[in-house]
Design a protein around this motif. Structure first.
Motif, mmCIF file in Angstrom:
data_model
loop_
_atom_site.group_PDB
_atom_site.id
_atom_site.type_symbol
_atom_site.label_atom_id
_atom_site.label_comp_id
_atom_site.label_asym_id
_atom_site.label_seq_id
_atom_site.Cartn_x
_atom_site.Cartn_y
_atom_site.Cartn_z
ATOM 1 N N THR A 212 0.842 -1.197 0.000
ATOM 2 C CA THR A 212 0.000 0.000 0.000
ATOM 3 C C THR A 212 0.877 1.247 0.000
ATOM 4 O OG1 THR A 212 -1.604 -1.227 1.323
ATOM 5 C CG2 THR A 212 -1.925 1.134 1.144
ATOM 6 N N PRO A 213 0.880 2.029 -1.090
ATOM 7 C CA PRO A 213 1.766 3.196 -1.185
ATOM 8 C C PRO A 213 1.198 4.444 -0.523
ATOM 9 C CG PRO A 213 0.540 2.956 -3.204
ATOM 10 C CD PRO A 213 0.101 1.816 -2.305
ATOM 11 N N ASN A 214 1.987 5.516 -0.546
ATOM 12 C CA ASN A 214 1.555 6.862 -0.118
ATOM 13 C C ASN A 214 1.203 6.952 1.364
ATOM 14 O OD1 ASN A 214 1.999 7.930 -2.624
ATOM 15 N ND2 ASN A 214 -0.038 8.806 -2.844
ATOM 16 N N TYR A 215 1.836 6.139 2.189
ATOM 17 C CA TYR A 215 1.675 6.195 3.646
ATOM 18 C C TYR A 215 0.250 5.952 4.101
ATOM 19 C CZ TYR A 215 6.319 7.964 3.043
ATOM 20 O OH TYR A 215 7.628 8.087 2.672
ATOM 21 N N ASN A 216 -0.539 5.331 3.234
ATOM 22 C CA ASN A 216 -1.819 4.792 3.651
ATOM 23 C C ASN A 216 -1.583 3.365 4.134
ATOM 24 O OD1 ASN A 216 -3.528 7.003 2.902
ATOM 25 N ND2 ASN A 216 -3.210 6.432 0.769
ATOM 26 N N THR A 217 -2.557 2.798 4.801
ATOM 27 C CA THR A 217 -2.588 1.362 5.039
ATOM 28 C C THR A 217 -3.883 0.861 4.439
ATOM 29 O OG1 THR A 217 -3.819 1.272 7.132
ATOM 30 C CG2 THR A 217 -1.455 1.790 7.262
ATOM 31 N N ILE A 218 -4.053 -0.424 4.430
ATOM 32 C CA ILE A 218 -5.267 -0.975 3.839
ATOM 33 C C ILE A 218 -6.448 -0.862 4.803
ATOM 34 C CG2 ILE A 218 -5.309 -3.418 4.516
ATOM 35 C CD1 ILE A 218 -5.216 -3.672 1.185
ATOM 36 N N ILE A 219 -6.168 -0.362 6.005
ATOM 37 C CA ILE A 219 -7.220 -0.032 6.968
ATOM 38 C C ILE A 219 -7.513 1.461 6.873
ATOM 39 C CG2 ILE A 219 -7.789 0.154 9.431
ATOM 40 C CD1 ILE A 219 -6.308 -2.451 9.863
ATOM 41 N N ASN A 220 -8.746 1.802 6.690
ATOM 42 C CA ASN A 220 -9.141 3.181 6.428
ATOM 43 C C ASN A 220 -8.741 4.135 7.548
ATOM 44 O OD1 ASN A 220 -10.748 5.111 4.752
ATOM 45 N ND2 ASN A 220 -11.990 5.205 6.607
ATOM 46 N N GLU A 221 -8.785 3.657 8.778
ATOM 47 C CA GLU A 221 -8.580 4.533 9.934
ATOM 48 C C GLU A 221 -7.110 4.730 10.314
ATOM 49 O OE1 GLU A 221 -12.615 2.653 10.082
ATOM 50 O OE2 GLU A 221 -10.570 1.905 9.782
ATOM 51 N N ILE A 222 -6.208 3.970 9.713
ATOM 52 C CA ILE A 222 -4.806 3.977 10.140
ATOM 53 C C ILE A 222 -3.899 4.454 9.002
ATOM 54 C CG2 ILE A 222 -2.907 2.569 11.022
ATOM 55 C CD1 ILE A 222 -4.983 0.674 12.210
ATOM 56 N N LYS A 223 -2.960 5.353 9.324
ATOM 57 C CA LYS A 223 -1.985 5.861 8.367
ATOM 58 C C LYS A 223 -0.574 5.631 8.921
ATOM 59 C CE LYS A 223 -5.531 7.507 6.146
ATOM 60 N NZ LYS A 223 -6.051 6.783 4.954
ATOM 61 N N GLU A 224 0.424 5.946 8.074
ATOM 62 C CA GLU A 224 1.823 5.885 8.488
ATOM 63 C C GLU A 224 2.419 7.288 8.541
ATOM 64 O OE1 GLU A 224 4.811 2.591 7.473
ATOM 65 O OE2 GLU A 224 3.510 2.701 5.728
ATOM 66 N N VAL A 225 3.264 7.526 9.527
ATOM 67 C CA VAL A 225 4.060 8.745 9.535
ATOM 68 C C VAL A 225 5.075 8.615 8.393
ATOM 69 C CG1 VAL A 225 5.729 10.144 10.818
ATOM 70 C CG2 VAL A 225 3.787 9.080 12.025
ATOM 71 N N PRO A 226 5.161 9.586 7.492
ATOM 72 C CA PRO A 226 6.119 9.486 6.383
ATOM 73 C C PRO A 226 7.568 9.473 6.875
ATOM 74 C CG PRO A 226 4.441 11.156 5.933
ATOM 75 C CD PRO A 226 4.294 10.768 7.366
ATOM 76 N N ASN A 227 8.446 8.900 6.078
ATOM 77 C CA ASN A 227 9.860 8.909 6.449
ATOM 78 C C ASN A 227 10.407 10.332 6.388
ATOM 79 O OD1 ASN A 227 10.055 9.400 3.709
ATOM 80 N ND2 ASN A 227 11.375 7.670 3.263
ATOM 81 N N GLY A 228 11.488 10.573 7.128
ATOM 82 C CA GLY A 228 12.098 11.894 7.136
ATOM 83 C C GLY A 228 11.165 12.993 7.586
ATOM 84 N N THR A 229 10.248 12.667 8.491
ATOM 85 C CA THR A 229 9.204 13.609 8.913
ATOM 86 C C THR A 229 9.114 13.666 10.439
ATOM 87 O OG1 THR A 229 7.891 13.226 6.911
ATOM 88 C CG2 THR A 229 6.715 14.087 8.824
ATOM 89 N N TYR A 230 8.890 14.863 10.973
ATOM 90 C CA TYR A 230 8.579 14.980 12.395
ATOM 91 C C TYR A 230 7.180 15.558 12.550
ATOM 92 C CZ TYR A 230 9.664 20.065 12.414
ATOM 93 O OH TYR A 230 9.676 21.422 12.189
ATOM 94 N N PHE A 231 6.623 15.401 13.733
ATOM 95 C CA PHE A 231 5.274 15.895 14.001
ATOM 96 C C PHE A 231 5.218 16.538 15.385
ATOM 97 C CE2 PHE A 231 5.459 11.419 15.183
ATOM 98 C CZ PHE A 231 4.992 11.424 16.484
ATOM 99 N N THR A 232 4.267 17.442 15.534
ATOM 100 C CA THR A 232 4.035 18.115 16.810
ATOM 101 C C THR A 232 2.538 18.117 17.099
ATOM 102 O OG1 THR A 232 5.906 19.591 16.366
ATOM 103 C CG2 THR A 232 4.411 20.219 18.141
ATOM 104 N N ILE A 233 2.183 17.747 18.334
ATOM 105 C CA ILE A 233 0.789 17.801 18.768
ATOM 106 C C ILE A 233 0.679 18.891 19.823
ATOM 107 C CG2 ILE A 233 -1.141 16.577 19.837
ATOM 108 C CD1 ILE A 233 0.134 13.960 18.927
#
Length: 626
Positions: free
Chosen positions: A183-204
């Motif tokens: 499954t490309p583009n940081y999706n998963t085959i489960i609608n509710e779940i995604k992947e954090v892209p490589n080389g990426t940081y996040f802030t909440i």
């Protein structure tokens, strides 16, 4: 190497009992220690596989009102410690404390200093934020869910499935999977779940999450010398061998694992190597691996896998993989990791060399298709039309490839179903969700940088195939057995070197990885220097005509996917294969792995239930030590 889960609740306090249950789901990633952190609306769960600072490196780790859970290794942690110790006190020898201290001192800029594989989450009470990141290549996985109730992260999404409760198949992702085999583009085959892209940081902050890219690949076409490649990769192997436990190496019949093993053996002449073969003629390179081990003077431990061994492993492979992956070699890595874990806790492997140094045979088509570049577009268009009308004869595919633009035909190292074929397999086909659309932004970046076709294919593979297939199976299949797999070619210092290679240093008319082979010609056996790439050949083409085919038919028939998949069409592909009319092995396998995944993650069937298939015929089929 570990497994962690973290939950940021938006409107309620964290539940300690629940985080414990979710952490138990991924205990295989770290059976040595389990720890928790719960405060207000934040919950962390952590399973540790002890590799560095065995006594004091447990997590979650706290320092100066910050708390971290971290999966991976920081290979330059000793150098960073020397830099940081001038103004910071340390209480452990762990790379975890170095990572957290780097964040405390440098904020998100700490990512520029890290050399390693990592996926981490930090609760910063001082700034009242959650901060996290994934490494440059996406070696370590990190899945996430963001809904009205919470934002959650985990090393494997089986924990998130339990957290969510009911999950749904992402039909958009399923359509892509059938062509890409993942499954490309940081999706998963489960609608509710995604992947954090490589080389990426996040802030909440205040319930909102923001992602930012901190690293992006860019080829430059500088001239690199062979000795530079040798020194940089040798240095990477040295860093990747840093551990307080025994390190081994995977050794196949290919040049990549041979280079890594040869360099590792110079550092540790007693290193153990591990190899795998299949008991089908033409699918077994154990003799080459053993010959190489003898040449290097190191121990080699190998397994020879039977059809029954392979079938028996499939339900567990599908479970531990999380998302379905239609790469047949993942079963081999699963079984090889199982054997290696009996002897060592860490292994080195050769993933990433092909993408960085130009190792795939398809890259050589730049030369074979070059004559077409001299034809006017109008002529190529007419030849393409004629080629499409031809029956399946020798030369048809060559004409089609030569007269079709790269962006319209190349989607990476595996292309299973064409868009037209996907229409026959799934219901509710989306005309706007073609593989060309999925890759359009990547091809645009290549055009903007004026990359040649070989560099463009590399760029596509590094941003899709490498992470979606190669690294996914490497992580999941090794961690299923609590084994840490390290990839010295995928090092940011090695990348800097590879980004500068010219076309002729990557591929020629006759071979691949030209400069890499030259750089290591003096330490690898002579028979390996010009050896053509075989990949990881797995005999499903042969086995689908026997017992494996019967098992595949049963799973496809029984899986409750009738509203998604046209089973009649797929089973006809299997019949054609068994009858020898066409080699449909990879196509059938792609649908089969989705069906097996569906039975586990959507229907809720247990591994034990799925393993019951024909168990009586497999009772005496354990892997034999070769």
């Amino acid at each position: 190497m570990c497994g962690h889960i973290s939950i940021y609740y938006k409107n309620k306090k964290a539940d300690e009992i629940f985080i414990r249950q979710l952490t138990e789901k991924i205990i295989h990633r770290g059976p040595d220690d389990t720890g928790y952190f719960i405060k207000d609306n934040i919950a962390f769960g952590f399973n540790r596989l002890s590799i560095i600072d065995l006594e004091c490196g447990n997590q979650p780790f706290q320092k100066d009102n910050r708390t971290i859970v971290f999966n991976g290794e920081i290979y330059n942690h000793n150098e960073l410690r020397i830099e940081l110790i001038r103004s910071n006190e340390f209480t452990t020898n762990s790379d975890t404390e170095v990572l957290l201290t780097s964040y405390i001192n440098y904020g998100e800029k700490c990512l520029d200093k890290l050399r390693g594989m990592f996926a981490f989450v930090i609760y910063d009470e001082v700034k009242d934020i959650v901060f996290g990141a994934r490494d440059h290549f996406g070696i370590k996985p990190l899945y996430y869910v963001n809904n009205d109730e919470f934002i959650a992260f985990s090393s494997e999404y089986k924990s998130l499935v339990t957290l969510i409760g009911k999950v749904n198949v992402d039909k958009y992702a399923l359509q892509n999977y059938l062509s890409f085999q993942y499954t490309p583009n940081y999706n998963t085959i489960i609608n509710e779940i995604k992947e954090v892209p490589n080389g990426t940081y996040f802030t909440i902050k205040n319930g909102d999450i923001e992602f930012k890219k901190y690293h992006k690949l860019k080829f430059s076409n500088k001239v690199i010398m062979a000795e530079n490649i040798y020194d940089i990769i040798n240095d990477s192997v040295k860093h990747h061998m840093i551990a307080n436990v025994e390190v081994g190496t995977f050794l196949s019949g290919g040049i990549d694992s041979t280079i890594i093993t040869a360099l590792a053996a110079k550092i540790n002449p007693k290193i153990k190597s591990f190899s795998i073969g299949f008991d089908v003629e033409g699918y077994n390179e154990l003799s080459v691996a053993k010959k190489t081990a003898e040449y290097l003077g190191i121990e080699n431990i190998s397994i020879n896998v039977s059809e029954q061994d392979y079938i028996k492993a499939l339900p567990k492979v599908a479970y531990y993989m999380d998302d379905p992956l239609a790469d047949p070699s993942c079963v081999g890595i699963y079984l090889l990791s199982e054997e290696a874990r009996k002897h060592v806790k860490v292994v080195l492997s050769g993933e990433g060399s092909d993408e960085l140094f130009g190792g795939y045979n398809i890259y050589k088509e730049y030369y074979s298709l070059k004559p077409f570049s001299y034809l006017p577009e109008v002529i190529k268009c007419e030849v393409n039309k004629i080629a499409k009308s031809l029956p399946d004869i020798k030369g048809k595919n060559y004409l089609l490839r030569g007269t079709t633009k790269l962006k319209d035909r190349y989607i990476g190292n595996a292309k299973i179903f064409s868009n037209e074929e996907v229409k026959n397999i799934i219901y509710n086909y989306d005309e706007n969700n073609t593989y060309s659309n999925i890759l359009s932004s990547l091809y645009k970046e290549c055009d903007n940088n004026n990359y040649d076709n070989v560099t463009t294919m590399q760029y596509i593979d590094i941003n899709t195939w490498l992470e979606g297939d190669i690294l996914l199976k490497a992580d999941k299949m090794s961690m299923a057995h609590s084994l840490e797999l390290r990839v010295p070619f995928l090092d940011k210092e090695v990348l800097k070197c590879a980004e500068g290679l010219t076309l002729s240093q990557k591929v020629s008319k006759n071979n691949t990885k030209v400069l890499l082979r030259e750089a290591f010609k003096d330490i690898v056996p002579s028979y390996m220097k010009e050896k053509k790439k075989l990949g990881f050949p797995t005999p499903i083409r042969v086995w689908l005509k026997s017992e494996l085919g019967r098992y595949v038919r049963e799973v496809i028939t029984n899986a409750d996917v009738d509203k998604l998949i046209n089973k009649k069409y797929v089973l006809n592909l299997l019949d054609e294969h068994i009858q020898g009319k066409k080699d449909n092995s990879r196509k059938v396998w792609t649908v089969f792995m989705f069906c097996l995944w569906y039975e586990i993650y959507i229907e809720g069937k247990s591994i034990e239930e799925l393993e019951d298939y024909n168990e009586s015929n497999r009772s005496n089929s354990k892997c034999k030590l070769a």
